[in-house]
Scaffold this motif. Sequence first.
Motif, mmCIF file in Angstrom:
data_model
loop_
_atom_site.group_PDB
_atom_site.id
_atom_site.type_symbol
_atom_site.label_atom_id
_atom_site.label_comp_id
_atom_site.label_asym_id
_atom_site.label_seq_id
_atom_site.Cartn_x
_atom_site.Cartn_y
_atom_site.Cartn_z
ATOM 1 N N GLU A 243 40.753 81.295 18.429
ATOM 2 C CA GLU A 243 41.173 80.829 19.900
ATOM 3 C C GLU A 243 41.846 79.917 20.045
ATOM 4 O O GLU A 243 43.212 80.888 19.570
ATOM 5 N N CYS A 244 42.053 79.002 20.869
ATOM 6 C CA CYS A 244 43.053 78.968 22.056
ATOM 7 C C CYS A 244 43.110 77.546 21.621
ATOM 8 O O CYS A 244 42.200 76.635 20.985
ATOM 9 N N GLN A 245 44.237 77.300 20.675
ATOM 10 C CA GLN A 245 43.911 75.711 20.060
ATOM 11 C C GLN A 245 44.761 74.505 20.964
ATOM 12 O O GLN A 245 46.063 75.492 20.822
ATOM 13 N N ILE A 246 44.866 73.444 21.956
ATOM 14 C CA ILE A 246 45.709 72.790 22.345
ATOM 15 C C ILE A 246 45.853 71.803 21.679
ATOM 16 O O ILE A 246 45.274 71.013 20.867
ATOM 17 N N TYR A 247 47.247 71.628 21.255
ATOM 18 C CA TYR A 247 47.606 70.583 20.115
ATOM 19 C C TYR A 247 48.455 69.443 21.110
ATOM 20 O O TYR A 247 49.080 69.464 22.443
ATOM 21 N N THR A 248 47.750 68.209 21.451
ATOM 22 C CA THR A 248 48.689 67.347 21.938
ATOM 23 C C THR A 248 48.777 65.912 21.425
ATOM 24 O O THR A 248 48.325 65.664 20.317
ATOM 25 N N ASP A 249 48.641 65.031 21.408
ATOM 26 C CA ASP A 249 48.840 63.473 20.661
ATOM 27 C C ASP A 249 47.537 62.171 20.718
ATOM 28 O O ASP A 249 47.268 62.044 20.828
ATOM 29 N N VAL A 250 46.285 63.538 21.324
ATOM 30 C CA VAL A 250 45.196 62.735 20.846
ATOM 31 C C VAL A 250 44.591 64.090 19.911
ATOM 32 O O VAL A 250 44.518 64.790 20.174
ATOM 33 N N ASP A 251 43.282 63.245 19.427
ATOM 34 C CA ASP A 251 42.491 63.981 18.554
ATOM 35 C C ASP A 251 41.409 64.822 19.417
ATOM 36 O O ASP A 251 40.505 65.109 18.353
ATOM 37 N N GLY A 252 41.257 64.673 20.541
ATOM 38 C CA GLY A 252 40.106 65.686 21.806
ATOM 39 C C GLY A 252 39.842 64.585 22.611
ATOM 40 O O GLY A 252 40.203 64.075 22.992
ATOM 41 N N VAL A 253 38.337 64.790 22.913
ATOM 42 C CA VAL A 253 37.980 65.029 24.309
ATOM 43 C C VAL A 253 37.408 63.577 22.828
ATOM 44 O O VAL A 253 36.178 64.056 22.927
ATOM 45 N N TYR A 254 37.148 62.730 24.747
ATOM 46 C CA TYR A 254 36.305 61.244 24.304
ATOM 47 C C TYR A 254 35.454 61.244 25.659
ATOM 48 O O TYR A 254 35.451 61.735 26.738
ATOM 49 N N THR A 255 34.159 60.623 25.212
ATOM 50 C CA THR A 255 33.280 60.118 26.048
ATOM 51 C C THR A 255 33.840 59.771 27.713
ATOM 52 O O THR A 255 33.167 60.076 28.876
ATOM 53 N N THR A 256 34.582 59.019 27.548
ATOM 54 C CA THR A 256 35.508 58.483 28.186
ATOM 55 C C THR A 256 36.870 57.832 27.849
ATOM 56 O O THR A 256 37.002 58.140 26.804
ATOM 57 N N ASP A 257 37.785 57.637 28.618
ATOM 58 C CA ASP A 257 39.227 57.273 28.197
ATOM 59 C C ASP A 257 38.964 56.034 28.134
ATOM 60 O O ASP A 257 38.283 55.404 28.349
ATOM 61 N N PRO A 258 39.605 56.390 26.327
ATOM 62 C CA PRO A 258 39.736 55.185 25.795
ATOM 63 C C PRO A 258 40.682 53.916 26.280
ATOM 64 O O PRO A 258 39.706 52.968 25.935
ATOM 65 N N ARG A 259 41.043 53.712 27.409
ATOM 66 C CA ARG A 259 42.025 52.815 27.523
ATOM 67 C C ARG A 259 41.555 52.365 28.956
ATOM 68 O O ARG A 259 41.689 50.397 28.530
ATOM 69 N N VAL A 260 40.659 52.014 28.972
ATOM 70 C CA VAL A 260 39.103 51.826 30.172
ATOM 71 C C VAL A 260 38.377 51.028 29.151
ATOM 72 O O VAL A 260 37.655 50.889 29.376
ATOM 73 N N GLU A 261 37.463 52.955 28.278
ATOM 74 C CA GLU A 261 36.458 51.640 27.660
ATOM 75 C C GLU A 261 36.846 51.887 26.195
ATOM 76 O O GLU A 261 36.506 52.648 25.637
ATOM 77 N N PRO A 262 37.037 50.834 24.889
ATOM 78 C CA PRO A 262 37.207 50.887 24.134
ATOM 79 C C PRO A 262 35.975 51.742 22.998
ATOM 80 O O PRO A 262 36.588 51.927 21.875
ATOM 81 N N LYS A 263 35.135 51.719 23.611
ATOM 82 C CA LYS A 263 33.595 51.948 22.473
ATOM 83 C C LYS A 263 33.463 53.414 22.990
ATOM 84 O O LYS A 263 33.164 54.249 22.315
ATOM 85 N N ALA A 264 34.807 54.315 23.790
ATOM 86 C CA ALA A 264 34.644 55.880 23.692
ATOM 87 C C ALA A 264 34.355 56.629 22.544
ATOM 88 O O ALA A 264 35.168 55.796 21.331
#
Length: 410
Positions: free
Chosen positions: A168-189
């Motif tokens: 497996e290749c784990q990519i650690y970042t400051d968010v916990d994954g991929v969202y349905t869209t950018d939460p900064r534009v749509e908080p309901k993501a």
Amino acid sequence: MALIVQKYGGTSVGTPERIEAVADRVIRWKQQGNDVIVVVSAMSGETNKLVALINAINPQGSGREKDAILSTGEQVTIGLLAMALEKKGQPARSYTGAQVRILTDDAHTKARIRDIDAEPIRKDLADGKVVVVAGFQGVTESGSITTLGRGGSDTTGVALAVALKADECQIYTDVDGVYTTDPRVEPKARHIPRLTLEEMLEMASQGSKVLQIRSVEFAYKYDMPIRVLSSFDEFGQGKSTLVTREEEVMEEVSVRGIAFNRDEAQLTVTGVPDRPGVAYQILGPISDANIEVDMIVQNIGSDSSTDFTFTVHKNDYAKARDILCKTGETLGAKQCTGDENIAKVAIVGAGMRSHAGVASKMFKTLADEGINIRMISTSEIKVAVVVDEKYLELAVRVLHQAFGLAQTAV
Ligand code: ASP
Ligand code: MG
């Protein structure tokens, strides 16, 4: 026992404390019986500082010297992380890209990986060491240091995982994954637990910034699963997104997510002759200038002339416009115009293949809000439209709602 490649981004190694936290996490994985290779980015902000230094001396400088400078940020973090691991009792060994021998072509500042010598790494792993590799860099056949394009540590991570046949290749970042869209534009993501590599490839190429697009291309080509997770979560407690083969993604939805891109600009030339070879005459000089074209629309010709519209990155807009207007003159075009205030919005989902009517639902949703569509492009698993930039956020939100992606009320 598994072989895991972990990549930590700039914010995950942004301070000495964060580097120690990464070391603790790596040691936990190692103690669970795994072999671990760690790829790190430069500490957050460092690569931008290096870019500023380059620009202060000579932005037109040679790619070879730029790469000599740009690659230094990662060299600091590999040393620091290896030291942190050793301090905590875990033997470790750091490598620059050139030391591993991550061989690349010589396209400086955007080099592509050609080959990786996995042997020294395998030997260290067999000796019980954690191997720490500098992301974002490689070396040419003749020994010049190269870099892989901004965000390129993701690609180093995936390429090493492929070369060493990691589990497996784990990519650690400051968010916990991929969202349905950018939460900064749509908080309901909503958080997406699993999606296909192909969906991630479309999301990245339509503007999602979670993973560098080249890393996803690599993973897609070699079928390497990527897990995106946060280095700020408690060990083993947080959510993550697994990007993997289609068979392993159970939930069938027509639209998985909405990606968008504010970085494009539109160019149009009207009243050019409608005859064979015109598309080539218009776009040839653009590509000769190394400018990438994204969407292209040519209208059906009327009275032997036609209009031609395409999009390029905003950074290339001025240059592309000059070239286009010159070509337009030679072709006797009526007009050559452009617009920088556009944005692209795309809906992406592998389920589109078997769900009819997705595109028309998208068009109706936008029409109901009075949002005009300027261009459309589709693939099997994506519909992308260009709209006025000022409507971008509205478009993202109404589409998110219309395709049922919004968070269900708790
Ligand atoms: N440090 C490089 C950058 O900021 C590479 C990376 O972080 O992936 O673009
Ligand atoms: Mg990154």
